[in-house]
Design a protein around this motif. Structure first.
Motif, PDB file in Angstrom:
ATOM      1  N   ILE A 198       0.833  -1.207   0.000  1.00 28.09           N
ATOM      2  CA  ILE A 198       0.000   0.000   0.000  1.00 28.09           C
ATOM      3  C   ILE A 198       0.865   1.253   0.000  1.00 28.09           C
ATOM      4  N   ALA A 199       1.946   1.226   0.797  1.00 29.67           N
ATOM      5  CA  ALA A 199       2.851   2.374   0.821  1.00 29.67           C
ATOM      6  C   ALA A 199       3.487   2.609  -0.544  1.00 29.67           C
ATOM      7  N   GLN A 200       3.804   1.528  -1.253  1.00 29.18           N
ATOM      8  CA  GLN A 200       4.370   1.662  -2.590  1.00 29.18           C
ATOM      9  C   GLN A 200       3.363   2.266  -3.559  1.00 29.18           C
ATOM     10  N   VAL A 201       2.108   1.810  -3.467  1.00 31.06           N
ATOM     11  CA  VAL A 201       1.069   2.327  -4.362  1.00 31.06           C
ATOM     12  C   VAL A 201       0.828   3.814  -4.122  1.00 31.06           C
ATOM     13  N   LEU A 202       0.868   4.228  -2.847  1.00 30.20           N
ATOM     14  CA  LEU A 202       0.556   5.614  -2.493  1.00 30.20           C
ATOM     15  C   LEU A 202       1.793   6.506  -2.408  1.00 30.20           C
ATOM     16  N   ALA A 203       2.942   5.968  -2.741  1.00 26.79           N
ATOM     17  CA  ALA A 203       4.156   6.790  -2.705  1.00 26.79           C
ATOM     18  C   ALA A 203       4.015   7.955  -3.679  1.00 26.79           C
ATOM     19  N   GLY A 207      -2.306  13.640  -1.348  1.00 27.50           N
ATOM     20  CA  GLY A 207      -3.336  13.533  -0.325  1.00 27.50           C
ATOM     21  C   GLY A 207      -2.938  12.601   0.794  1.00 27.50           C
ATOM     22  N   TYR A 208      -2.273  11.491   0.451  1.00 25.11           N
ATOM     23  CA  TYR A 208      -1.820  10.519   1.449  1.00 25.11           C
ATOM     24  C   TYR A 208      -0.861  11.168   2.443  1.00 25.11           C
ATOM     25  N   ARG A 209       0.016  12.005   1.949  1.00 21.61           N
ATOM     26  CA  ARG A 209       0.955  12.697   2.844  1.00 21.61           C
ATOM     27  C   ARG A 209       0.258  13.800   3.623  1.00 21.61           C
ATOM     28  N   GLY A 218      -2.299   8.285  10.929  1.00 19.19           N
ATOM     29  CA  GLY A 218      -1.035   7.713  10.486  1.00 19.19           C
ATOM     30  C   GLY A 218      -1.192   7.077   9.114  1.00 19.19           C
ATOM     31  N   PRO A 219      -0.221   6.295   8.710  1.00 17.57           N
ATOM     32  CA  PRO A 219      -0.273   5.685   7.374  1.00 17.57           C
ATOM     33  C   PRO A 219      -1.494   4.798   7.141  1.00 17.57           C
ATOM     34  N   VAL A 220      -1.911   4.054   8.168  1.00 21.73           N
ATOM     35  CA  VAL A 220      -3.048   3.138   7.983  1.00 21.73           C
ATOM     36  C   VAL A 220      -4.333   3.917   7.745  1.00 21.73           C
ATOM     37  N   PHE A 221      -4.657   4.865   8.634  1.00 20.36           N
ATOM     38  CA  PHE A 221      -5.861   5.665   8.452  1.00 20.36           C
ATOM     39  C   PHE A 221      -5.785   6.501   7.177  1.00 20.36           C
ATOM     40  N   ALA A 222      -4.605   7.009   6.877  1.00 24.20           N
ATOM     41  CA  ALA A 222      -4.460   7.827   5.666  1.00 24.20           C
ATOM     42  C   ALA A 222      -4.796   7.011   4.426  1.00 24.20           C
ATOM     43  N   SER A 223      -4.338   5.773   4.377  1.00 20.04           N
ATOM     44  CA  SER A 223      -4.639   4.930   3.218  1.00 20.04           C
ATOM     45  C   SER A 223      -6.136   4.630   3.137  1.00 20.04           C
ATOM     46  N   ILE A 224      -6.796   4.475   4.287  1.00 18.23           N
ATOM     47  CA  ILE A 224      -8.245   4.233   4.289  1.00 18.23           C
ATOM     48  C   ILE A 224      -8.982   5.441   3.729  1.00 18.23           C
ATOM     49  N   PHE A 225      -8.608   6.640   4.190  1.00 22.58           N
ATOM     50  CA  PHE A 225      -9.283   7.843   3.717  1.00 22.58           C
ATOM     51  C   PHE A 225      -9.081   8.036   2.211  1.00 22.58           C
ATOM     52  N   VAL A 226      -7.848   7.842   1.751  1.00 18.12           N
ATOM     53  CA  VAL A 226      -7.572   8.033   0.326  1.00 18.12           C
ATOM     54  C   VAL A 226      -8.360   7.025  -0.512  1.00 18.12           C
ATOM     55  N   ALA A 227      -8.402   5.764  -0.064  1.00 16.51           N
ATOM     56  CA  ALA A 227      -9.085   4.724  -0.838  1.00 16.51           C
ATOM     57  C   ALA A 227     -10.593   4.915  -0.831  1.00 16.51           C
TER      58      ALA A 227
END
Length: 300
Positions: A198-203, A207-209, A218-227
């Motif tokens: 997931i970190a590679q996909v969102l690198a 918005g993720y940053r 953090g990274p987990v919640f950020a990936s949920i919000f972006v997705a």
């Protein structure tokens, strides 16, 4: 055109602008090849509607490849179908086409293919996390049955692991704890692997940053919000984003009587598994420009 999609068979009904049926309905296997064959008589750029049911991804992608204007019906919006005296696949497909023709179709958002792929990763990672939490709870349950006191807040820290290693339990209970610990370790490895993917996909995703600059994200919640949110520009205001996340209270009003209930929970649960309402509201107040790649601006 209205399509009633099922796992094995699909029904297609053609309808003109005046509401008259065009020909007989088509019933064919639920495969991309059969759908392409059924669409040969549709003409250029047909308007097609199907319900957001089990396995709709492939059907939408196939229709879009054929140049169709695809609309996705929200299942809750057409719930009234179930109250008809006669309900079958042909009637369902015809009613979907009729709602689209009249401009009264309750639509669901069709996320772009990259967003759907990201959701697969994020949602599966969340499922792995729930499985691991369930396995840990089961270990606690076994120890409670045997009267083993757990003095630490985290049974799976270094101190807790030492306690589990030193336990002397009856064979049946020991076998279960050993199996659960193996599962926890395996699930932890899988979760770590998906975190990396997931970190590679969102690198490089702005918005993720940017979301991680909000306290508690953090990274987990950020990936949920972006997705789950996808393109935030589709929400005109913060209130609409909060409503889209299913965090608005239910409202029932008749004459002088008003009832407000619990949150509606009408969207994906990934955004509701934690106390995130303030975060979602604040996220909606952020300028959408950071999502598109511009400078992050906090306008809260």
């Amino acid at each position: 055109m209205g399509i009633d999609l099922h796992r094995r068979r699909t029904v297609l009904v053609r309808m003109g602008a005046d509401g008259q049926r065009l020909g007989s309905m088509d019933r064919f296997p639920s495969t991309p090849e059969a759908l392409r064959a059924a669409m040969t008589a549709a003409g250029p750029e047909p308007r097609v509607v199907l319900e957001a049911t089990y396995g709709w991804y492939w059907a939408v992608e196939t229709l879009q490849e054929l140049g169709a204007e695809v609309h996705l019906a929200h299942p809750l919006g057409i719930k009234g179908f179930s109250y008809r005296r006669v309900k079958n696949d042909e009637r369902d497909a015809a009613d979907l086409a009729d709602l689209l023709r009249m401009g009264r179709l309750p639509e669901a958002h069709i996320a772009p293919a990259p967003t759907r792929a990201l959701r697969e990763l994020v949602r599966y990672r969340a499922k792995l996390s729930r499985w691991r939490a369930s396995a840990k709870s089961s270990v606690h349950a076994v120890l409670a049955k045997r009267g083993v006191a757990v003095g630490m807040s985290d049974l799976f820290c270094v101190e807790g692991t030492a306690l589990l290693d030193q336990l002397s339990l009856e064979p049946a209970y020991a076998a279960r704890v050993s199996s659960l610990r193996d599962l926890i370790a395996m699930l932890g490895t899988e979760i770590t692997g998906f975190d990396f993917v997931i970190a590679q996909v969102l690198a490089g995703h702005p918005g993720y940053r940017a979301i991680q600059r909000i306290s508690g994200i953090g990274p987990v919640f950020a990936s949920i919000f972006v997705a789950e949110i996808g393109d935030p520009a589709r929400f005109a205001t913060a209130d609409k984003l909060t409503s889209g996340a299913g965090l608005t209270p239910r409202h029932r009003e008749s004459d002088a009587t008003v009832h407000r209930g619990r949150i509606t929970k009408m969207e994906c649960g990934g955004r509701r598994r934690r106390p995130v309402r303030p975060t979602v509201s604040r996220l909606g107040r952020l300028s959408c420009r950071w999502w598109a790649g511009s400078t992050f601006i906090d306008r809260s």
